[in-house]
Scaffold this motif. Structure first.
Motif, PDB file in Angstrom:
ATOM      1  N   ALA A  68      45.638 -29.252 -41.851  1.00 20.06           N
ATOM      2  CA  ALA A  68      45.408 -30.678 -41.601  1.00 20.06           C
ATOM      3  C   ALA A  68      46.605 -31.327 -40.917  1.00 20.06           C
ATOM      4  N   PHE A  69      47.805 -30.864 -41.213  1.00 19.07           N
ATOM      5  CA  PHE A  69      48.996 -31.456 -40.610  1.00 19.07           C
ATOM      6  C   PHE A  69      49.110 -31.064 -39.140  1.00 19.07           C
ATOM      7  N   THR A  70      48.729 -29.828 -38.817  1.00 16.77           N
ATOM      8  CA  THR A  70      48.740 -29.402 -37.414  1.00 16.77           C
ATOM      9  C   THR A  70      47.717 -30.188 -36.609  1.00 16.77           C
ATOM     10  N   TYR A  71      46.522 -30.335 -37.162  1.00 19.17           N
ATOM     11  CA  TYR A  71      45.470 -31.054 -36.446  1.00 19.17           C
ATOM     12  C   TYR A  71      45.766 -32.545 -36.371  1.00 19.17           C
ATOM     13  N   ALA A  72      46.573 -33.040 -37.299  1.00 12.27           N
ATOM     14  CA  ALA A  72      47.003 -34.437 -37.213  1.00 12.27           C
ATOM     15  C   ALA A  72      47.878 -34.640 -35.979  1.00 12.27           C
ATOM     16  N   THR A  73      48.696 -33.643 -35.650  1.00 16.08           N
ATOM     17  CA  THR A  73      49.531 -33.764 -34.442  1.00 16.08           C
ATOM     18  C   THR A  73      48.655 -33.758 -33.191  1.00 16.08           C
ATOM     19  N   TYR A  74      47.525 -33.030 -33.224  1.00 16.74           N
ATOM     20  CA  TYR A  74      46.581 -33.071 -32.100  1.00 16.74           C
ATOM     21  C   TYR A  74      45.977 -34.475 -31.976  1.00 16.74           C
ATOM     22  N   PHE A  75      45.565 -35.018 -33.119  1.00 13.64           N
ATOM     23  CA  PHE A  75      44.972 -36.369 -33.138  1.00 13.64           C
ATOM     24  C   PHE A  75      45.950 -37.371 -32.538  1.00 13.64           C
ATOM     25  N   VAL A  76      47.198 -37.298 -32.969  1.00 18.68           N
ATOM     26  CA  VAL A  76      48.215 -38.239 -32.500  1.00 18.68           C
ATOM     27  C   VAL A  76      48.445 -38.086 -30.994  1.00 18.68           C
ATOM     28  N   ALA A  77      48.472 -36.834 -30.518  1.00 21.01           N
ATOM     29  CA  ALA A  77      48.705 -36.596 -29.090  1.00 21.01           C
ATOM     30  C   ALA A  77      47.617 -37.253 -28.245  1.00 21.01           C
ATOM     31  N   LEU A  78      46.371 -37.113 -28.663  1.00 27.40           N
ATOM     32  CA  LEU A  78      45.261 -37.713 -27.922  1.00 27.40           C
ATOM     33  C   LEU A  78      45.310 -39.241 -28.022  1.00 27.40           C
ATOM     34  N   TYR A  79      45.657 -39.720 -29.195  1.00 28.09           N
ATOM     35  CA  TYR A  79      45.766 -41.165 -29.426  1.00 28.09           C
ATOM     36  C   TYR A  79      46.848 -41.760 -28.524  1.00 28.09           C
ATOM     37  N   VAL A  80      47.962 -41.063 -28.422  1.00 29.42           N
ATOM     38  CA  VAL A  80      49.103 -41.558 -27.640  1.00 29.42           C
ATOM     39  C   VAL A  80      48.801 -41.526 -26.145  1.00 29.42           C
ATOM     40  N   VAL A  81      48.194 -40.441 -25.660  1.00 32.72           N
ATOM     41  CA  VAL A  81      47.948 -40.322 -24.216  1.00 32.72           C
ATOM     42  C   VAL A  81      46.956 -41.384 -23.744  1.00 32.72           C
ATOM     43  N   ARG A  82      46.200 -41.935 -24.684  1.00 31.51           N
ATOM     44  CA  ARG A  82      45.248 -42.999 -24.336  1.00 31.51           C
ATOM     45  C   ARG A  82      45.838 -44.391 -24.555  1.00 31.51           C
ATOM     46  N   GLY A  83      47.141 -44.438 -24.760  1.00 34.90           N
ATOM     47  CA  GLY A  83      47.811 -45.724 -24.850  1.00 34.90           C
ATOM     48  C   GLY A  83      48.110 -46.206 -26.253  1.00 34.90           C
ATOM     49  N   GLY A  84      47.789 -45.409 -27.278  1.00 30.96           N
ATOM     50  CA  GLY A  84      48.046 -45.809 -28.650  1.00 30.96           C
ATOM     51  C   GLY A  84      49.504 -45.660 -29.045  1.00 30.96           C
ATOM     52  N   ARG A  85      49.877 -46.349 -30.096  1.00 29.17           N
ATOM     53  CA  ARG A  85      51.242 -46.250 -30.639  1.00 29.17           C
ATOM     54  C   ARG A  85      51.183 -45.433 -31.917  1.00 29.17           C
ATOM     55  N   ALA A  86      51.870 -44.312 -31.912  1.00 33.38           N
ATOM     56  CA  ALA A  86      51.852 -43.403 -33.058  1.00 33.38           C
ATOM     57  C   ALA A  86      52.499 -44.044 -34.280  1.00 33.38           C
ATOM     58  N   GLU A  87      51.981 -43.689 -35.446  1.00 29.42           N
ATOM     59  CA  GLU A  87      52.551 -44.138 -36.717  1.00 29.42           C
ATOM     60  C   GLU A  87      52.710 -42.932 -37.630  1.00 29.42           C
ATOM     61  N   ALA A  88      53.785 -42.926 -38.399  1.00 32.55           N
ATOM     62  CA  ALA A  88      54.082 -41.785 -39.258  1.00 32.55           C
ATOM     63  C   ALA A  88      52.936 -41.472 -40.219  1.00 32.55           C
ATOM     64  N   GLY A  89      52.249 -42.507 -40.684  1.00 32.79           N
ATOM     65  CA  GLY A  89      51.157 -42.320 -41.635  1.00 32.79           C
ATOM     66  C   GLY A  89      49.995 -41.519 -41.074  1.00 32.79           C
ATOM     67  N   GLN A  90      49.934 -41.377 -39.751  1.00 34.24           N
ATOM     68  CA  GLN A  90      48.855 -40.612 -39.143  1.00 34.24           C
ATOM     69  C   GLN A  90      48.944 -39.120 -39.448  1.00 34.24           C
ATOM     70  N   ILE A  91      50.023 -38.687 -40.030  1.00 32.05           N
ATOM     71  CA  ILE A  91      50.151 -37.280 -40.421  1.00 32.05           C
ATOM     72  C   ILE A  91      49.068 -36.894 -41.421  1.00 32.05           C
ATOM     73  N   PHE A  92      48.496 -37.873 -42.110  1.00 32.27           N
ATOM     74  CA  PHE A  92      47.452 -37.595 -43.113  1.00 32.27           C
ATOM     75  C   PHE A  92      46.037 -37.917 -42.603  1.00 32.27           C
ATOM     76  N   VAL A  93      45.905 -38.191 -41.316  1.00 42.26           N
ATOM     77  CA  VAL A  93      44.631 -38.676 -40.793  1.00 42.26           C
ATOM     78  C   VAL A  93      43.482 -37.680 -40.965  1.00 42.26           C
ATOM     79  N   ILE A  94      43.768 -36.385 -40.940  1.00 38.33           N
ATOM     80  CA  ILE A  94      42.705 -35.381 -41.015  1.00 38.33           C
ATOM     81  C   ILE A  94      42.067 -35.335 -42.401  1.00 38.33           C
ATOM     82  N   PHE A  95      42.743 -35.878 -43.407  1.00 41.93           N
ATOM     83  CA  PHE A  95      42.162 -35.905 -44.745  1.00 41.93           C
ATOM     84  C   PHE A  95      41.067 -36.969 -44.865  1.00 41.93           C
ATOM     85  N   ASN A  96      40.897 -37.747 -43.816  1.00 45.16           N
ATOM     86  CA  ASN A  96      39.750 -38.662 -43.746  1.00 45.16           C
ATOM     87  C   ASN A  96      38.481 -37.822 -43.780  1.00 45.16           C
ATOM     88  N   LYS A  97      37.501 -38.222 -44.563  1.00 48.29           N
ATOM     89  CA  LYS A  97      36.321 -37.388 -44.792  1.00 48.29           C
ATOM     90  C   LYS A  97      35.543 -37.070 -43.524  1.00 48.29           C
TER      91      LYS A  97
END
Length: 261
Positions: A68-97
């Protein structure tokens, strides 16, 4: 007009401007949390290192939790390339159901595919060594096994074969990983798409672009080397840069072929 790899890297640098630190922190947290959790589970058991039980536990922890932590970095990368601002809490985003089960399945299939690629690539090496020793044993009636093993194959030839197979393995794994990474992003973008369809779409994104994708990956070798020279810490910056660049590659390919049906 199709963007070049240089343009994709420039896009990644632009997206990371002003937030390199946060993105590096997320990469660091993925490594740190993985190490802590592995240590906790390892300390809770008395399994001998390298034992079957320890290997099974490691496999389960990796594929049920740490992925989940590895895939969270994928999520963040896509979020950032589309103009988003990364947040440390996103490291847990994959645990979203809505993400956890699909990403777990994709990661598990990725692991299996990696094992299969390894077996296929290195099977010729085992066949060459085993076949050579077997023939030498037959010819010499089983005498002086040490000399037989040395004469059955040339050390230089085996070293060259291993090097060639390693290169083939790295390229094959890179392609397989790309397909599954694109499938993960597809599932994040289109939650209603089934995992199987996301994998097919991931392959369609890479098909016809394999050469460009491999060259993009190779373009970061220098960054990784510099990262290693910087006491290894710089590798975190290289990973963040590579992840966002590959996310840009995914976005560009998706725009070219259209959304999954």
């Amino acid at each position: 007009m199709q963007k070049t790899n240089a343009q994709l890297r420039a896009q990644a640098r632009g997206a990371l401007a002003g937030q390199w630190g946060t993105n590096v922190l997320i990469i660091f947290l993925s490594v740190l949390l993985g190490g802590i959790i592995s240590g906790i589970f390892g300390g809770m058991t008395n399994f001998e290192t390298g034992s079957t039980q320890a290997s099974i536990l490691e496999f389960l922890v990796d594929n049920l939790l740490l992925f989940a932590f590895t895939y969270a970095t994928y999520f963040v990368a896509l979020y950032v390339v589309r103009g988003g601002r990364a947040e440390a809490g996103q490291i847990f985003v994959i645990f979203n159901k809505k993400y956890y089960v699909p990403m777990m399945i994709i990661n598990f299939l990725n692991s299996i595919a990696g094992y299969i690629v390894g077996i296929i690539v290195f099977l010729p090496l085992a066949a060459v060594i085993g076949g050579g020793v077997y023939l030498s044993l037959v010819i010499s009636n089983g005498q002086n096994f040490g000399a037989i093993a040395d004469n059955a194959f040339s050390g230089v030839a085996i070293a060259l074969l291993i090097l060639l197979l390693m290169l083939v393995f790295l390229v094959a794994v890179s392609i397989v990983t790309g397909v599954f990474q694109f499938a993960a992003w597809t599932k994040m973008d289109f939650p209603n798409v089934k995992v199987g369809n996301s994998l097919r779409y991931g392959w369609s994104l890479l098909k016809g672009r394999v050469g460009r994708y491999i060259m993009l990956q190779l373009s970061f070798i220098g960054w990784y080397l510099l990262g290693i020279l910087a006491f290894g810490v710089g590798v975190l910056w290289a990973i963040a840069y590579a992840n966002v660049s590959v996310a840009a590659f995914y976005d560009e390919a998706r725009k070219e072929i259209g959304d999954p049906v």
